[in-house]
Write a protein that holds these residues in place. Structure first.
Motif, PDB file in Angstrom:
ATOM      1  N   UNK A  78      23.406  28.592 -28.059  1.00  0.00           N
ATOM      2  CA  UNK A  78      23.612  30.007 -27.717  1.00  0.00           C
ATOM      3  C   UNK A  78      23.573  30.202 -26.203  1.00  0.00           C
ATOM      4  N   UNK A  79      22.642  29.531 -25.533  1.00  0.00           N
ATOM      5  CA  UNK A  79      22.518  29.658 -24.076  1.00  0.00           C
ATOM      6  C   UNK A  79      23.759  29.148 -23.367  1.00  0.00           C
ATOM      7  N   UNK A  80      24.316  28.035 -23.842  1.00  0.00           N
ATOM      8  CA  UNK A  80      25.540  27.506 -23.238  1.00  0.00           C
ATOM      9  C   UNK A  80      26.646  28.553 -23.331  1.00  0.00           C
ATOM     10  N   UNK A  81      26.783  29.188 -24.498  1.00  0.00           N
ATOM     11  CA  UNK A  81      27.824  30.215 -24.675  1.00  0.00           C
ATOM     12  C   UNK A  81      27.565  31.419 -23.775  1.00  0.00           C
ATOM     13  N   UNK A  82      26.326  31.863 -23.712  1.00  0.00           N
ATOM     14  CA  UNK A  82      25.973  33.019 -22.881  1.00  0.00           C
ATOM     15  C   UNK A  82      26.286  32.744 -21.412  1.00  0.00           C
ATOM     16  N   UNK A  83      25.834  31.607 -20.924  1.00  0.00           N
ATOM     17  CA  UNK A  83      26.072  31.274 -19.515  1.00  0.00           C
ATOM     18  C   UNK A  83      27.564  31.096 -19.239  1.00  0.00           C
ATOM     19  N   UNK A  84      28.291  30.579 -20.212  1.00  0.00           N
ATOM     20  CA  UNK A  84      29.740  30.414 -20.027  1.00  0.00           C
ATOM     21  C   UNK A  84      30.425  31.774 -19.899  1.00  0.00           C
ATOM     22  N   UNK A  85      30.077  32.718 -20.770  1.00  0.00           N
ATOM     23  CA  UNK A  85      30.666  34.059 -20.659  1.00  0.00           C
ATOM     24  C   UNK A  85      30.284  34.716 -19.339  1.00  0.00           C
ATOM     25  N   UNK A  86      29.038  34.546 -18.922  1.00  0.00           N
ATOM     26  CA  UNK A  86      28.613  35.140 -17.648  1.00  0.00           C
ATOM     27  C   UNK A  86      29.423  34.554 -16.496  1.00  0.00           C
ATOM     28  N   UNK A  87      29.557  33.263 -16.459  1.00  0.00           N
ATOM     29  CA  UNK A  87      30.313  32.613 -15.381  1.00  0.00           C
ATOM     30  C   UNK A  87      31.796  32.961 -15.438  1.00  0.00           C
ATOM     31  N   UNK A  88      32.324  33.132 -16.658  1.00  0.00           N
ATOM     32  CA  UNK A  88      33.743  33.479 -16.810  1.00  0.00           C
ATOM     33  C   UNK A  88      34.092  34.793 -16.112  1.00  0.00           C
ATOM     34  N   UNK A  89      33.133  35.657 -15.928  1.00  0.00           N
ATOM     35  CA  UNK A  89      33.390  36.953 -15.290  1.00  0.00           C
ATOM     36  C   UNK A  89      33.914  36.796 -13.872  1.00  0.00           C
ATOM     37  N   UNK A  90      33.622  35.677 -13.239  1.00  0.00           N
ATOM     38  CA  UNK A  90      34.060  35.460 -11.865  1.00  0.00           C
ATOM     39  C   UNK A  90      35.271  34.559 -11.739  1.00  0.00           C
ATOM     40  N   UNK A  91      35.888  34.224 -12.866  1.00  0.00           N
ATOM     41  CA  UNK A  91      37.026  33.308 -12.841  1.00  0.00           C
ATOM     42  C   UNK A  91      38.307  34.044 -12.489  1.00  0.00           C
ATOM     43  N   UNK A  92      39.040  33.502 -11.561  1.00  0.00           N
ATOM     44  CA  UNK A  92      40.302  34.123 -11.134  1.00  0.00           C
ATOM     45  C   UNK A  92      41.430  33.859 -12.133  1.00  0.00           C
ATOM     46  N   UNK A  93      41.417  32.694 -12.797  1.00  0.00           N
ATOM     47  CA  UNK A  93      42.497  32.332 -13.716  1.00  0.00           C
ATOM     48  C   UNK A  93      41.947  31.793 -15.025  1.00  0.00           C
ATOM     49  N   UNK A  94      41.719  32.662 -16.044  1.00  0.00           N
ATOM     50  CA  UNK A  94      41.259  32.161 -17.343  1.00  0.00           C
ATOM     51  C   UNK A  94      42.321  31.256 -17.979  1.00  0.00           C
ATOM     52  N   UNK A  95      41.883  30.306 -18.761  1.00  0.00           N
ATOM     53  CA  UNK A  95      42.810  29.414 -19.457  1.00  0.00           C
ATOM     54  C   UNK A  95      43.060  29.935 -20.863  1.00  0.00           C
ATOM     55  N   UNK A  96      43.885  29.227 -21.638  1.00  0.00           N
ATOM     56  CA  UNK A  96      44.332  29.733 -22.936  1.00  0.00           C
ATOM     57  C   UNK A  96      43.201  30.005 -23.924  1.00  0.00           C
TER      58      UNK A  96
END
Length: 183
Positions: A78-96
């Protein structure tokens, strides 16, 4: 479910980030924490040499115990998923697959806190608390901090303010009122 290799990698990554406590012991340890839980009063992260551990534990006297990273497989996933979503907020180019494949560029700003809040909500974590840190929070004042309750544990992360702007991720026990952060 995360594949075994991904889970092993995820636990290894979580083990390298800030985690507080010492583990194990008899039925109850010396700090009267239930076995398998750790006191947030001792930081066990030897790689955390930036002084952040001291702020992670500053409200530990108010919190219940929490397992150390690697002690609870479901919590770690669960923590891996949470941290991934948090970090994704700063991504300029999301992947598929909807997640960032590059670096995350977040800072300790209200705008980035709002972006992390939206990203966590999109991931199903609508009850996450995301804001700038206060003096009483387990982070430095002004940091972007997020907290998500997973069962009876809080998964926390932050981005410290400039000039450092460093990420930290850790577990903490609940506050007496059942929340992860004060309102």
């Amino acid at each position: 479910m995360i594949p075994v290799t991904m889970r092993a990698l995820s636990v290894a990554v979580l083990s390298l980030v800030a985690s507080c406590g010492v583990g194990g012991g008899p039925e109850r340890d010396d700090d009267d924490q239930p076995r398998g839980r750790v006191s947030a009063a001792v930081c066990a992260d030897p790689l955390n040499d930036d002084g952040h551990c001291a702020v992670e534990v500053k409200d530990s006297h108010r919190r219940a115990g929490a397992p150390a990273i690697g002690q609870d497989e479901k919590l770690d996933e669960a923590a891996v998923a949470i941290h991934r979503y948090a970090r994704d907020a700063g991504c300029a180019e999301p992947v598929t697959d909807g997640h960032c494949s590059g670096t995350s560029e977040l800072a300790a700003t209200e705008q980035d806190a709002a972006a992390v809040r939206r990203s966590l909500a999109a991931g199903g974590y609508s009850d996450a608390v995301v804001r700038l840190g206060r003096e009483t929070d387990p982070t430095v004042a002004g940091a972007l901090i997020y907290a998500v309750r997973v069962g009876d544990v809080c998964v926390l992360g932050d981005v410290t303010p400039p000039p450092v702007e460093k990420w930290h991720e850790w577990y903490a026990g609940l506050l007496p009122d059942g929340r992860c952060l004060d309102p």
